[in-house]
Design an enzyme around this catalytic site. Sequence first.
Site, PDB file in Angstrom:
ATOM      1  N   CYS A 106      55.088  31.145  31.598  1.00  0.00           N
ATOM      2  CA  CYS A 106      55.600  30.065  32.440  1.00  0.00           C
ATOM      3  C   CYS A 106      56.205  28.958  31.582  1.00  0.00           C
ATOM      4  O   CYS A 106      55.562  28.482  30.641  1.00  0.00           O
ATOM      5  CB  CYS A 106      54.472  29.516  33.308  1.00  0.00           C
ATOM      6  SG  CYS A 106      55.025  28.210  34.436  1.00  0.00           S
ATOM      7  N   GLY A 218      61.779  40.422  35.672  1.00  0.00           N
ATOM      8  CA  GLY A 218      62.981  39.627  35.463  1.00  0.00           C
ATOM      9  C   GLY A 218      64.237  40.302  35.971  1.00  0.00           C
ATOM     10  O   GLY A 218      64.643  41.348  35.449  1.00  0.00           O
TER      11      GLY A 218
END
Length: 341
Positions: A106, A218
Site C-alpha cells: 500500500c 494489477g
Amino acid sequence: MTDTAQNLRNLHDGKASRLSVAPMMDWTDTHCRAFHRVLSRRALLYTEMVTAPAILHGDRSRLLGFAPAEQPVALQIGGSDPRELAEAARIGGDWGYPEVNLNCGCPSDRVQSGCFGAVLMEKPDLVAEGLRAMREATDAEITVKCRIGVDDQDPESALPRFLDAVAGVGVRRVTIHARKAWLQGLSPKENREVPPLDYPLVLRMKARFPELHVSLNGGVQTLAQAESLLAQGLDGVMIGRAAYHQPWDILGEADRLWSGTPPLAGPEEAARAMIPQIEAHLAQGGRLHQVTRHMLGLFVGRPGARGWRRILSEEANRPGAGVGVLLKALAAVEEEGRRAA
C-alpha cells in the site's frame, strides 16, 4: 466434510487463491464479501487492511468479525513491529482466519508515516523478522502482498532480494502487484494506474522461485485475462476494482477456473440470493445502502443496468428503506430485459 471445512482446506493448499479479490479499504467489508461469496464459492476473499495496533487495541468485533459463510476469507494486516505483528496474527488466527496476509504494497501517506505498506519493500530484513514472528505465533498461513519495488529501486534486483527474505523464513505464498509504488510524487490513486505494469517480471520471479505460490495483481480487467495469466504458469491472479465494479462478469463465472460450474444461473438469481443477508442486517438496525452499495455493478453491460443502479442509489439510503427497494430495482431490470428480448 462440510463445505466450510473443504473451503478451509482449499485455502491452505493454495487452491482458493487461483482467483482472489484484492483487499480494498472502505470496500471489502463483510457485506461485500457476503455478496462476492454468493457469486463464487471458490474465490479467495480478503478483509480490508487492518493495522496491527488497531487489532491489539481496537474493537475486534467490528474490525475482525465475519460470517462463516464468507470462507475462504483472509485477514490482511499492516505493520512493521515484529511483536505487534505476531500478536495481531495470533488474534487473527484465534478469530478463525486461516490466512493472515502482511501488506507490503500500500502506497498511501498514512502507511509511509507508520512504516508499513510499500515502504517495507526497502526493508526486507525487517519484513522477514516480522513474518518469522507471525509464523511462530499462529497456525494460520502467513502470506505477503507486495509491489515490484518502490521509487528508485531497480525491480530486477529489489524484488528477488525481497522474495529471498520472504522465502527464507518459510513463507510460501506471495501476491505481487506488478507495478512500482512511487512514494514521492504520486497519489495512492495514481499509484494504481500510472506506474507501468511489468507482468514479465512477475513471471520471471515465478520461474526463479518455483517453490513459491505466486499470484499476480494489477491491471487485470477480465476473467479471460486472468485465465491467460494462469496459463502462462502463475499460481493465482488477484483482481481488485474490476471484480467490484463488474462482479457478475468476473465472479459470476469464476468457479469454472476450478473446473466447476458457475453457482448461479444469472445476476437476477444473485440479487435474490442476497435478500436473507439484507433482512438480517436490517433486523440488527443496519441500513439497506450498507449492503446494496456493493451490488451497484451487478448488471453492468446488461439491459436495465442504469435503472438498477439509479433506484438503488436514490432509494436505498432513505430512512426505512427495505428489501422492497431491491425488488423494485430488480423488477426494473427484468422489465427492460423483456423489452430488449
